[in-house]
Design an enzyme around this catalytic site. Sequence first.
Site, PDB file in Angstrom:
ATOM      1  N   SER A  60       1.421  -7.416  -1.097  1.00 46.84           N
ATOM      2  CA  SER A  60       2.063  -8.505  -0.339  1.00 46.84           C
ATOM      3  C   SER A  60       1.185  -9.746  -0.253  1.00 46.84           C
ATOM      4  O   SER A  60       1.642 -10.803   0.180  1.00 46.84           O
ATOM      5  CB  SER A  60       2.508  -8.035   1.050  1.00 46.84           C
ATOM      6  OG  SER A  60       1.425  -7.956   1.935  1.00 46.84           O
TER       7      SER A  60
ATOM      8  N   THR B 187       0.822  -1.216   0.000  1.00 46.23           N
ATOM      9  CA  THR B 187       0.000   0.000   0.000  1.00 46.23           C
ATOM     10  C   THR B 187       0.852   1.260   0.000  1.00 46.23           C
ATOM     11  O   THR B 187       0.542   2.237  -0.688  1.00 46.23           O
ATOM     12  CB  THR B 187      -0.907   0.028   1.250  1.00 46.23           C
ATOM     13  OG1 THR B 187      -1.851  -1.028   1.129  1.00 46.23           O
ATOM     14  CG2 THR B 187      -1.641   1.334   1.405  1.00 46.23           C
TER      15      THR B 187
ATOM     16  N   THR C 254       1.511  -4.522   4.177  1.00 44.48           N
ATOM     17  CA  THR C 254       1.310  -4.909   5.582  1.00 44.48           C
ATOM     18  C   THR C 254       0.685  -6.294   5.732  1.00 44.48           C
ATOM     19  O   THR C 254       0.866  -6.939   6.767  1.00 44.48           O
ATOM     20  CB  THR C 254       0.390  -3.895   6.316  1.00 44.48           C
ATOM     21  OG1 THR C 254      -0.871  -3.848   5.649  1.00 44.48           O
ATOM     22  CG2 THR C 254       1.012  -2.520   6.345  1.00 44.48           C
ATOM     23  N   ASP C 255      -0.047  -6.743   4.707  1.00 40.49           N
ATOM     24  CA  ASP C 255      -0.851  -7.959   4.904  1.00 40.49           C
ATOM     25  C   ASP C 255      -0.016  -9.187   5.263  1.00 40.49           C
ATOM     26  O   ASP C 255      -0.431 -10.002   6.083  1.00 40.49           O
ATOM     27  CB  ASP C 255      -1.701  -8.243   3.660  1.00 40.49           C
ATOM     28  CG  ASP C 255      -2.815  -7.214   3.495  1.00 40.49           C
ATOM     29  OD1 ASP C 255      -3.105  -6.506   4.482  1.00 40.49           O
ATOM     30  OD2 ASP C 255      -3.390  -7.119   2.394  1.00 40.49           O
TER      31      ASP C 255
HETATM   32  N1  ASP Z   1      -2.770  -5.335   0.435  1.00 42.85           N
HETATM   33  C1  ASP Z   1      -1.678  -4.481   0.869  1.00 42.85           C
HETATM   34  C2  ASP Z   1      -0.407  -5.318   0.911  1.00 42.85           C
HETATM   35  O1  ASP Z   1      -0.249  -6.095   1.781  1.00 42.85           O
HETATM   36  C3  ASP Z   1      -1.966  -3.899   2.217  1.00 42.85           C
HETATM   37  C4  ASP Z   1      -0.933  -2.956   2.762  1.00 42.85           C
HETATM   38  O2  ASP Z   1       0.182  -2.821   2.311  1.00 42.85           O
HETATM   39  O3  ASP Z   1      -1.288  -2.298   3.786  1.00 42.85           O
HETATM   40  O4  ASP Z   1       0.412  -5.184   0.021  1.00 42.85           O
END
Ligand code: ASP
Length: 339
Positions: free
Chosen positions: A60, A18, A91-92
């Site tokens: 991710s 993200t 973050t995922d």
């Molecule tokens: N879907 C995103 C990822 O994990 C979520 C994020 O980065 O907060 O790449």
Amino acid sequence: MDYTESMKKILLIGTGGTIASEMTDDGLAPKLGSNQLLNYIPRVSEICDVECMQLMSVDSTNMTPENWLTIAGCIEAYYDSYDGFVVSHGTDTMAYTAAALSYLARRSRKPIVLTGAQKPISMDVTDSKQNLLDAFTYACDDRACGVSIVFNGSVILGTRAKKVRSKSFSAFASINYPELAVLQDGRVLHYIDLGYRERAKFSHTLNGSVGLVKLIPGTDAGMLNYALDRYDAVIIESFGVGGLPEGTNGCFRAAIDKGVAAGKLIVITTQVQNEGSNLTVYQVGHALKQQNIIEAYDMTTEAAVAKLMWIMGETRDPDRVRERFYTPLSHDILYTEAE
Ligand code: ASP
């Protein structure tokens, strides 16, 4: 004042997420490279000297164990050229990558810091800039070492992180272990000194054949049979301190006996976030202790997955896997049957 003499050299490794995303017709997708991320935080030039590397640009959700090896390989290749590493990441699955790097680059005296954000760096309201600046600040701290996640002002050990909020800025928690440090007003306040003083020890193989079966009331025992046929190791996320149901459409204990006889590795953990398992408490768990399974105790599922892949990249011998699984590494397991 000339800072350049004493400035640390940090490698920013971009992987997507993200933090680097932009809006497309189908929703957010990673578009920005690590150089472009840096443009949003000009103040970083007062903290350190940064060079950039873009290894991949993925949500991710699409991270794989091969990608973990690529990130660890990059850190190894440039280990002697930098004082620390910041990995920007979605973050995922960041907690899985942080755990994997903890095993692939062990006891590193140079900090390997993962960060990311819940909102893209180009948005007006975003956690990206603060998280990135904090990650660089921590990576430059003389006492920082090992693998960690810096997020929302907290420094969390790589083997202990879990994503616990899907939307808020406080996305990560440290599970069954205290935070290493906090960042306040650009300063690092340390709670725990890991004390790693040597070059990281790197590994280059993972065995990705690890499956996870999360139990729900009435789970069909065929699920476990299937997973044990398919994977070299299966982690069962059970309930509470741990136990196994008798089984609907078959018997879980028979599936475990069959799997163990076939040389499969079975790890029992709990789907409860905090405090871990203890199979000896209830009759439904006790019998399992006789079945040659491994218990994850206070480890996170993320760390258990990564540790199994790492160990099984080197050995499939059940006794050696068990011994190494229970040997604490980067404080990943505190409570074991040895105590
Ligand atoms: N879907 C995103 C990822 O994990 C979520 C994020 O980065 O907060 O790449």
